[in-house]
Scaffold this active site. Structure first.
Site, PDB file in Angstrom:
ATOM      1  N   GLU A 263     -61.515 -14.340 -40.623  1.00 46.30           N
ATOM      2  CA  GLU A 263     -62.052 -14.056 -39.292  1.00 46.30           C
ATOM      3  C   GLU A 263     -63.370 -14.800 -39.199  1.00 46.30           C
ATOM      4  OE1 GLU A 263     -64.639 -10.799 -37.251  1.00 46.30           O
ATOM      5  OE2 GLU A 263     -62.895  -9.882 -38.203  1.00 46.30           O
ATOM      6  N   CYS A 300     -68.700  -8.743 -34.585  1.00 44.77           N
ATOM      7  CA  CYS A 300     -67.801  -9.863 -34.312  1.00 44.77           C
ATOM      8  C   CYS A 300     -67.143  -9.745 -32.944  1.00 44.77           C
ATOM      9  CB  CYS A 300     -66.741  -9.958 -35.405  1.00 44.77           C
ATOM     10  SG  CYS A 300     -65.994  -8.377 -35.842  1.00 44.77           S
TER      11      CYS A 300
END
Length: 504
Positions: A263, A300
């Site tokens: 990620e 995030c």
């Protein structure tokens, strides 16, 4: 309960020190010394993980579930000490650490329950047809099996939920895969105490000691050695685009390429549709300000871009956002390096004539204060740097001439973790045009909410097309994430006595 780190690595059940040391950078108090990781320690940990796989990878699901629950119990037994050391190292408030600890233990228990149910195995059986003409059909059974040892890189912004015993580790252990963790240097003390909890669970459950190891610190050669070790069969990573892409390339360049589940970054665009603007511009502006500044913007899923039509109602939304940001004071960032990167990101916006400053502040030292900018959609599409994530409480409003222009703008975005629409019933026609675009761009599409806050449930997808992640078919949150560490095996005419215990 006060915890004093001993600064050692956990290698297959042994706490190991090295001569070379590194210091953490606590937000409060004096730095603490930790042993530096080495390639030799990586080799020992990976070989031990391979040895452990021959027992742990074939253990009954009930035993693995008990182990996951034991880890959760041991983490909770250290609850106060984990909060204390975590706050000292990261500067995150106690409430955030307590909530993150609950998420960490919750996902361990969720995976324990998930593997006991057995649906993840995707069992399939086509019985033999010995009388079929012109050729008989053999008996075929299919099941998902663990892939082998997994490397996990701890994340900087989630010292618990995406770190030593976080989602990647929980999913891999649930699948039957031993884990070698490369701890993040932003919080080595927090990593150490969680590793102690895992070690205690290993001892109490009688699991092979090689099932888990923690290597702290080290130069780039340590991370390289880990992803390129022949015993490692997959890598889980949460971090920067540059660092993740470098590790991804190393995985692909191995003699035996392996999957890299990274990620990497996302600006998580929000599309504010006209009906929603007319109905609740001020409320949405306040909500956006709260979402973008939570945890100092170090999430995030931080919504870094809002796409808003030009006009008075859009102006009201921007003004409400700026007004709400004025009430947000400086917040401590996770590391001094991240604080500097945040200031550098702000300077990138300040140096562009095409960008208008709506509300700006100056950040000093390890603290960050919020910033808000505005740009036309035409200028935005011509300047790729404006689409790059700034890790912290900085956001950008992109103004489109007409609401219908949102569709074309959406097509210009790269892959994202999330994409959001704020809408009313009157916006349904435009939303219907946007949805096919947004679902191609993001792993999670939201309506009338903010993407910060990721539910750990069966239906969650935390991933997306590159550069949000390196594998658009995977998620790092939720029970579906276990599939990253499994592969299908078909058994033809095997006697039941030779099949895995989950097949027979």
């Amino acid at each position: 309960m006060t915890f004093t780190p001993h600064g050692k690595h956990l290698i297959a059940g042994d706490w190991v020190a090295t001569d070379a040391k590194f210091d953490n950078e606590p937000a409060e108090g004096a730095p603490m010394a930790f042993s530096m990781g080495t390639v030799e320690l990586v080799n020992l940990a990976c070989e031990a993980a391979e040895e452990a796989f021959w027992s742990y990878g074939y253990a009954p699901r009930a035993e693995r579930a008990a182990f996951l629950n034991a880890i959760a119990d041991e983490i909770e037994a250290r609850a106060d000490a984990i909060t204390e050391i975590g706050c000292l190292e990261t500067g995150l408030p106690a409430g955030r650490l307590q909530g993150e600890r609950g998420r960490t233990t919750g996902q361990l228990r969720l995976f324990a329950d998930h593997i006991l149910k057995g649906a993840y195995l995707d069992l399939r059986h086509d019985p033999a047809m010995p009388d079929r003409a012109p050729m008989p059909r053999p008996d075929l059974k299919l099941i998902q099996r663990p892939i082998g040892p997994v490397a996990v890189f701890g994340a900087s912004n989630f010292p618990l939920a995406f770190s030593v015993a976080g989602g990647d580790t929980a999913a891999a252990l649930a699948a039957g895969c031993p884990v070698v963790v490369k701890g993040h240097t932003a919080h080595p003390g927090t990593s150490e105490i969680v590793a102690e909890a895992i070690h205690a669970a290993i001892e109490s459950c009688g699991v092979h000691r090689g099932v888990f190891s923690l290597v702290q610190g080290g130069k780039r050669d340590v991370g390289t050695a880990l992803v390129q070790h022949p015993r490692i069969k997959a890598v889980g990573f949460t971090g920067s685009l540059g660092g993740g892409r470098a590790l991804f390339d190393l995985c692909a360049a191995r003699p035996e390429p392996i999957p890299f589940f990274g990620e990497l970054g996302s600006v998580n665009p929000m599309f504010v549709l006209p009906g929603a603007l007319a109905a609740r511009a001020e409320a949405m502006g306040k909500g956006w300000a709260g979402s973008m500044t939570g945890s100092a913007g170090q999430l995030c899923t931080n919504p870094g871009i809002a796409v808003v039509p030009e006009g008075a109602e859009g102006d009201s939304f921007v003004a409400a956002t700026a007004e709400a940001l004025k009430a947000v004071g400086p917040q401590v960032m996770l590391t001094a390096g991240m604080a500097k990167a945040y200031r550098d990101g702000k300077a990138r916006f300040d140096g562009r004539n095409s960008v208008r400053a709506v509300y700006t502040t100056e950040s000093e030292g390890r603290s960050a204060s919020p910033n808000l900018y505005e740009v036309s959609s035409a200028a935005f599409l011509e300047d790729h740097a404006l689409t790059e994530e700034v890790f912290g409480p900085l956001s950008l409003v992109v103004r489109v001439p007409e609401a219908a222009d949102m569709v074309a703008l959406a097509k210009g975005f790269e892959g994202q973790l999330t994409a959001t629409m704020h809408m009313e019933d009157s916006d349904e026609a435009l939303a219907r045009d946007l949805v096919p675009v947004l679902e191609r761009k993001a792993g999670r599409v939201l309506v009338n909410g903010f993407p910060t806050g990721v539910e750990v449930v069966d239906s969650m997808v935390h991933g997306g097309p590159y550069p949000a992640s390196t594998n658009f078919g995977a998620t790092s949150v939720g029970t579906l994430s276990i599939r990253r560490f499994l592969r299908p095996v078909s058994y033809q005419n095997l006697p039941d006595s030779l099949l895995p215990e989950t097949v027979g």
